[in-house]
Design an enzyme around this catalytic site. Sequence first.
Site, PDB file in Angstrom:
ATOM      1  N   LYS A 115      -2.407  10.308 -13.828  1.00  0.00           N
ATOM      2  CA  LYS A 115      -3.269  10.858 -12.773  1.00  0.00           C
ATOM      3  C   LYS A 115      -4.728  10.865 -13.207  1.00  0.00           C
ATOM      4  O   LYS A 115      -5.626  10.612 -12.394  1.00  0.00           O
ATOM      5  CB  LYS A 115      -2.847  12.290 -12.406  1.00  0.00           C
ATOM      6  CG  LYS A 115      -1.517  12.365 -11.704  1.00  0.00           C
ATOM      7  CD  LYS A 115      -1.626  11.912 -10.255  1.00  0.00           C
ATOM      8  CE  LYS A 115      -0.257  12.007  -9.610  1.00  0.00           C
ATOM      9  NZ  LYS A 115      -0.192  11.580  -8.243  1.00  0.00           N
ATOM     10  N   LYS A 197      11.095  -1.957  -7.703  1.00  0.00           N
ATOM     11  CA  LYS A 197      11.926  -1.226  -6.752  1.00  0.00           C
ATOM     12  C   LYS A 197      11.123  -0.787  -5.537  1.00  0.00           C
ATOM     13  O   LYS A 197       9.902  -0.838  -5.533  1.00  0.00           O
ATOM     14  CB  LYS A 197      12.595  -0.028  -7.430  1.00  0.00           C
ATOM     15  CG  LYS A 197      11.665   0.769  -8.305  1.00  0.00           C
ATOM     16  CD  LYS A 197      12.399   1.938  -8.938  1.00  0.00           C
ATOM     17  CE  LYS A 197      11.374   2.888  -9.497  1.00  0.00           C
ATOM     18  NZ  LYS A 197      11.750   4.262  -9.552  1.00  0.00           N
ATOM     19  N   LYS A 200       7.309   4.435  -2.273  1.00  0.00           N
ATOM     20  CA  LYS A 200       6.822   5.180  -1.123  1.00  0.00           C
ATOM     21  C   LYS A 200       5.486   4.669  -0.611  1.00  0.00           C
ATOM     22  O   LYS A 200       5.208   4.720   0.562  1.00  0.00           O
ATOM     23  CB  LYS A 200       6.663   6.661  -1.486  1.00  0.00           C
ATOM     24  CG  LYS A 200       7.920   7.439  -1.175  1.00  0.00           C
ATOM     25  CD  LYS A 200       7.704   8.921  -1.345  1.00  0.00           C
ATOM     26  CE  LYS A 200       8.989   9.665  -1.008  1.00  0.00           C
ATOM     27  NZ  LYS A 200       8.963  11.065  -1.376  1.00  0.00           N
TER      28      LYS A 200
END
Length: 334
Positions: A115, A197, A200
């Site tokens: 982050k 994969k 979102k």
Amino acid sequence: MATGKEIVVSGIRSTGFLHLGNYFGAIRNYIRMQEDYDCYFFVADWHSLTTHPDPKDLRGNVFRVLAENIASGLDPEKVALYAQSDVPEIAELYLLLNMLAYKGELEKVPTFKDKVRLQPQNVNAGLLTYPVLMSADILVHRAVKVPVGKDQEQHLEMARNFAQRFNNRYGQLFPEPVAFNFGDNLIRIPSLDGTGKMSKSENEMATLYLADTDEQIRKKIMKAKTDSGPLEPGAPMPETIANLFLLMQQVSAPAVISDFERAYQDQAIRYGDLKKQLAEDMVRFIAPIREKAQELQQDKPYLNRIMKAGAEKARASAAQTLQAARKLIGIDYY
Ligand code: TRP
């Protein structure tokens, strides 16, 4: 709520749309657990504030994520389904655990370091103490099992450390929670472009969302990468093709799958037909979930009822833990 069943907690992120990977990873695990465990599942709305979402988006996201989980088969009669922010005891335990969490160890957490790299202009204290809040989510119900993916293992280890530190300093209160998954549910749902994969937020064309329309599903699958077909009998399957078969295994009839497998072996496979079949089976799988989720999102009174009942159950469990914690710490005065 002493049912004698083991206690399970999991947090659902409120950002982004749920996709097939979430369904076959997290949600299906939840659905199986709801029968045998005392489950507390919540939308982690406080956690999402670390990135300062727009209040209008946040509210809609919380309702959508709840609706999508229920539409997928999570039964609010069987599990406590709630918003994290409706359980103030979590915030209180978070404050208490913060006294046992050290700056150095928090700064070393890989998700924090990510982050810092991704949003250097907003490295707030909530981001740093994310694992403490997550530990409070879990420990507040004295949960023993936490259905999460591999990416959360480090956070769980911290929850165990905080539990241990509390127990050593003040007296036994918290069990040490462990990650839990039904073994056969660990399939990773690959993205449609063969680059990892489903996700979102990244690469929307390669991810199938539970909110996708029939047309979007068909379009995405028809665009999936293939090649010119097996060059010799028994040729090993390239990853992109294996991925399509893997998706098929989740949603298509066994006889249909074996027909295509045989066609591949015989070098008679037509990928256009394979994708058409997969698209139709996927539409049949996703459409009822999408429609149910839409219907639920329109029924705010129902969702509010679910959330309130869930919060009430969660608060009852959490209040017991906090009472014991305050007593052990020495801040129970009356
Ligand atoms: N950190 C989890 C994730 O990113 C979400 C989460 C928050 C969670 N609190 C939790 C998961 C407690 C399990 C238990 O997916």
